[in-house]
Design an enzyme around this catalytic site. Structure first.
Site, short mmCIF file in Angstrom:
data_model
loop_
_atom_site.label_atom_id
_atom_site.label_comp_id
_atom_site.label_asym_id
_atom_site.label_seq_id
_atom_site.Cartn_x
_atom_site.Cartn_y
_atom_site.Cartn_z
N SER A 149 71.26 -2.47 22.73
CA SER A 149 72.64 -2.67 22.27
C SER A 149 73.28 -3.88 22.92
O SER A 149 74.14 -4.55 22.34
CB SER A 149 73.49 -1.44 22.59
OG SER A 149 73.20 -0.37 21.75
N HIS A 206 81.36 1.08 24.38
CA HIS A 206 80.21 0.40 23.79
C HIS A 206 80.61 -0.86 23.02
O HIS A 206 80.13 -1.97 23.29
CB HIS A 206 79.48 1.39 22.88
CG HIS A 206 78.09 0.99 22.50
ND1 HIS A 206 77.76 0.57 21.24
CD2 HIS A 206 76.95 0.99 23.22
CE1 HIS A 206 76.46 0.33 21.18
NE2 HIS A 206 75.95 0.57 22.38
N ASP A 240 81.12 -0.67 15.37
CA ASP A 240 80.82 0.12 16.56
C ASP A 240 81.91 1.17 16.76
O ASP A 240 82.51 1.63 15.78
CB ASP A 240 80.69 -0.79 17.78
CG ASP A 240 79.62 -0.30 18.74
OD1 ASP A 240 79.94 0.58 19.56
OD2 ASP A 240 78.48 -0.78 18.66
#
Length: 842
Positions: free
Chosen positions: A595, A257, A206
């Site tokens: 996600s 994220h 990521d």
């Protein structure tokens, strides 16, 4: 002899005897049932908690029973609620006792009675417990939703692990707040009884992980002896690797994220802060990339070489990528991929027609995940596909760890007049012509006002060497200090004309990189040439040697001595300077998307490998997909038709001898239950319904190619079931039921055991007759009893578990249903307890 003394709802009779007047009264004619803690799916309700502090306060003060209300079970020979006359008698009883009868539970011969004079439950029980018409009396207990019993500050926000119907705060997707539906979760709390994922490494490919977050730090992978993607010794990897910057510190530089995903998987449990991960003892390997094919395939190989069992891939692209597919196929573990979040309309797409990769690759080691919400609905933004997407998992209102991103400078130049500079931006040097100009007609509205190195001249002037210095910036923070900007260039075909980025402390500057139309040494995250202009997007971290509380950042515009024709120079746009913490400031936030759904499945995979490290990747995938909770919203939307259930997946692996949760549940047959398990062939759900001295088991399965056999502790020979329902009579005492599921080809079998315990009745009609200094105590025989124990003392409180703790204690064990006790003192009160003994063997 092995004996089992009943200590449950009934089976013990208490009495006291006063010598002299030779009268006796029962000390307790009834006994209260033991309080049963709800387990599995029993007694889950919903609750509305508007804040963390309010939830904590309510939990600590909530009552254990309904105030002023009791349940009274009548002796059927005195009041039989199955008959109209019995119900009338119950009403008369209530009136006489100044109680209100709110309802009858006829099947159990129980009336619910409420005080109409503000009596407490204890007061009602105290004055009614000796009434001869009553078999027993008890409070009307309140069962609360099974919350997560940890000291983590935000445990009640972990609805994906334990959904009690709680209200979540701060969700953009849900319009601010939303209440869920109880049990629309992955049963993570129940799963922790079997595994917390210890020893399993999950790689998160990521944008980096803020690994110094207090909820993450102890669960970060130790990369001190890491290997590169080719298996060569690399060493010095701090919890992973940064393939974007080519170093061993994969801290995030432009987003939260990856950190949010990491927290969902492994946030530490019982550390007095934050949330809880799905696998709170697994480890995160942080692999930072710019989400390019080249970097991701290297990261996959790195994960393989360094022992990761699971990869979380919460990213997607609509283009088929053979290089990516080959890299995933060569990974020996499970690759968990997000299904995608629809297009610009924010409405989920059907991946059968609008593909998303890597989610849609037809590979045995991929699980593709869509997102569900707190009501077990499919999230409106979530992609789906009956053959291309495998399972659902929570992906809405997910509360997890994040780094703090603090903006220091953000300058889009939209409010700056032509030829001017932002306030406190200072230019200097030769051919100093820095200034803003409207470039909409050249580059489009997305650029608009831009800052040129030579705003006054086209073509730009030769022999320029000017700088533009931004206000000093405080970069002394724990984490990464970043500068982000766009640039476009039209320059001569040589290296003498360029723009550069520099940073310095106390007037001493270091060049971080330079660029022109034809090349860049600053490593852009995006670069494009349209035949005339080059367009760049740069994100650059400030080197640690230049980090201070007054770091200076500046741009340089440099040209050589040649006069160039028809070239316009370089311009800047959207200049931002910000700090991204390393997580040590302990921040959290809500996020949603597929996600956020994928890491729930990655965490479940870690739980399974933590329970049994010998499992193959196909075993783990089968356990996850074969034990989902069927969900209407996912029917026809994902191949499994359901949302993952961590507890069920683990139960499918639990051997016969160690099913602690099932044993705990079935010790108490006051509750019906159902348990899903994987036969190794398909998923079964075993239901049990209890009625008096019988229990009915029902199997539900879609597999017609398997046979179910049953054996019991009394009859150990397997008998094939002719239907999916069987009713058994329960003997008194412990009783085992053993199911065996056999595949048609005889190659796969699965055993499951249920251990039951039925209490005997209390010794009834106890009578005491006195003769001088002796008494004879007798009672009716009890079904299933092989003997009785009688305990005597001269003060109350005597029972079989507290010998020698009350005065005058004497035990008479393994006696018949009549006992004569001699040598007693006159004018003395004696307390007697009689228990029935059940068991077998000698």
């Amino acid at each position: 002899m092995q004996t089992y003394t009943t200590t449950g709802r009934i089976g013990v009779f208490f009495m006291s005897i006063l010598f002299g007047a030779m009268s006796f009264v029962p000390a307790y004619a009834v006994s209260l049932p033991r309080e049963v803690t709800p387990v599995q799916r029993v007694a889950r309700g919903s609750a509305d908690h508007s804040s963390f502090s309010k939830q904590t306060e309510q939990t600590s003060q909530r009552p254990t029973s309904v105030p002023g209300e009791v349940l009274v079970k009548f002796r059927e020979h005195t009041i039989n609620l199955h008959q109209v006359s019995g119900r009338n008698k119950a009403q008369q009883f209530a009136n006489a006792q100044q109680l209100e009868k709110t309802r009858d539970i006829q099947r159990k011969n129980i009336s619910v009675l409420r005080s109409n004079r503000n009596e407490s439950v204890e007061e009602i029980v105290g004055r009614l417990q000796h009434d001869p018409t009553i078999e027993y009396i008890q409070p009307n207990f309140i069962y609360y939703p099974a919350s997560i019993d940890t000291n983590d500050t935000y445990r009640d926000q972990m609805w994906a692990l334990e959904n009690t119907g709680q209200t979540m705060n701060g969700s953009i997707y849900s319009g601010g707040v939303v209440s869920g539906i109880a049990d629309s979760d992955i049963d993570g709390n129940e799963a922790f009884a079997y595994s917390e994922g210890s020893g399993v490494v999950v790689a998160v490919i990521d944008d980096g992980v803020a690994y110094n977050h207090p909820d993450l730090f102890v669960n970060m992978w130790d990369g001190s002896a890491c290997l590169d993607e080719n298996g060569n010794t690399l060493g010095g990897c701090v919890h992973g690797y940064d393939f974007a910057e080519e170093d061993g510190t994969p801290l995030p530089t432009d987003g939260s994220h990856g950190t949010h995903i990491a927290g969902t998987i492994v946030a530490e449990m019982n550390n007095g802060k934050g949330g809880i991960g799905v696998a709170p003892q697994a480890s995160i390997m942080a692999l930072k990339t710019n989400f390019t094919t080249a970097e991701i395939v290297r990261a996959i190989a790195f994960a393989e070489k360094n022992g990761a069992k699971v990869i979380n891939a919460s990213w997607a692209n609509s283009e088929y990528d053979e290089t990516m597919k080959d890299a995933i196929a060569n990974f020996s573990g499970l690759f968990v991929a997000a299904a995608g979040n629809g297009g610009l309309d924010l409405v989920g797409d059907n991946n059968e027609t609008t593909h998303q990769y890597p989610s849609d690759y037809d590979l045995d080691n991929i699980i593709s995940v869509t997102a569900t919400d707190q009501h077990d609905g499919i999230a409106s933004f979530s992609n789906f596909g009956v053959s291309s997407v495998d399972v659902g998992a929570p992906g809405v209102n997910i509360f997890s760890t994040v780094p703090t991103i603090e903006g220091v400078i953000s300058e889009p130049f939209t409010s700056i007049e032509n030829s001017a500079l932002p306030i406190d931006w200072v230019s200097a040097g030769s051919q100093n012509n820095w200034g803003v100009i409207d470039a909409t007609s050249w580059f489009g509205s997305s650029w608009g006002q831009v800052l040129y190195g030579d705003v006054n001249n086209a073509p730009y002037l030769a022999n320029a060497d000017s700088t533009l210095t931004l206000p000093d910036t405080d970069f002394e923070v724990a984490g990464e200090s970043m500068i982000d900007f766009w640039s476009t260039c039209d320059t001569a075909d040589d290296d003498g004309d360029y723009m550069a980025l520099e940073a310095g402390v106390d007037g001493v500057y270091q060049e971080l990189g330079q660029w022109n139309e034809f090349s860049s040494t600053l490593s852009p995250v995006f670069a494009f040439h349209d035949g005339t202009w080059s367009y760049y997007h740069f994100t650059k971290s400030i080197p640690s040697a230049l980090v201070s509380d007054a770091t200076s950042v500046r741009f340089r515009w440099h040209t050589d001595e040649d006069d160039d024709v028809s070239v316009d120079g370089c311009a800047l746009d959207d200049v931002q300077i910000y700090n991204v913490s390393d997580g040590s400031d302990e921040a959290y936030m809500y996020q949603q998307g597929t996600s956020m759904a994928a890491p729930h499945v990655a965490g479940v995979a870690a739980l399974l490998w933590g329970y049994d490290s010998s499992l193959g990747t196909s075993d783990v995938k089968t356990a996850i997909m074969g034990t989902v909770d069927p969900i209407d919203s996912l029917d026809g939307k994902v191949s499994s038709g359901g949302r993952v259930n961590a507890h069920s997946a683990l139960l499918s692996l639990v051997p016969l001898s160690s099913d602690a949760t099932l044993s705990s549940l079935t010790e108490n047959l006051e509750q019906d239950f159902h348990v899903p398990f994987d036969s190794g062939i398909s998923t079964y759900v075993l239901y049990a319904e209890h009625e008096e001295d019988e229990v009915t088991f029902t199997f539900e399965t879609g597999d017609d190619q398997a046979t179910v056999f049953l054996a019991t502790s009394e009859n150990q020979e397997d008998v094939e079931l002719e239907s999916n329902t069987v009713t058994l009579s329960l003997p008194v005492g412990e009783f085992g039921v053993f199911f065996t599921v056999v595949a048609e080809d005889q190659e796969k079998t699965k055993q499951y055991a249920v251990f039951l315990a039925r209490a005997t009745d209390a010794p009834a009609n106890v009578v005491a007759e006195s003769v001088e200094q002796s008494i004879t105590v007798s009672w009716d025989d009890v079904e299933g009893a092989i003997a009785y124990n009688l305990y005597l003392a001269t003060e109350s409180g005597v029972d079989s578990g507290n010998p020698n703790t009350v005065a005058g204690y004497v035990a008479y064990e393994d006696v018949a249903s009549q006992v004569t006790i001699e040598g007693l003192e006159e004018q003395t009160t004696y307390y007697v307890v009689v228990t029935a003994v059940v068991g077998e063997g000698a």
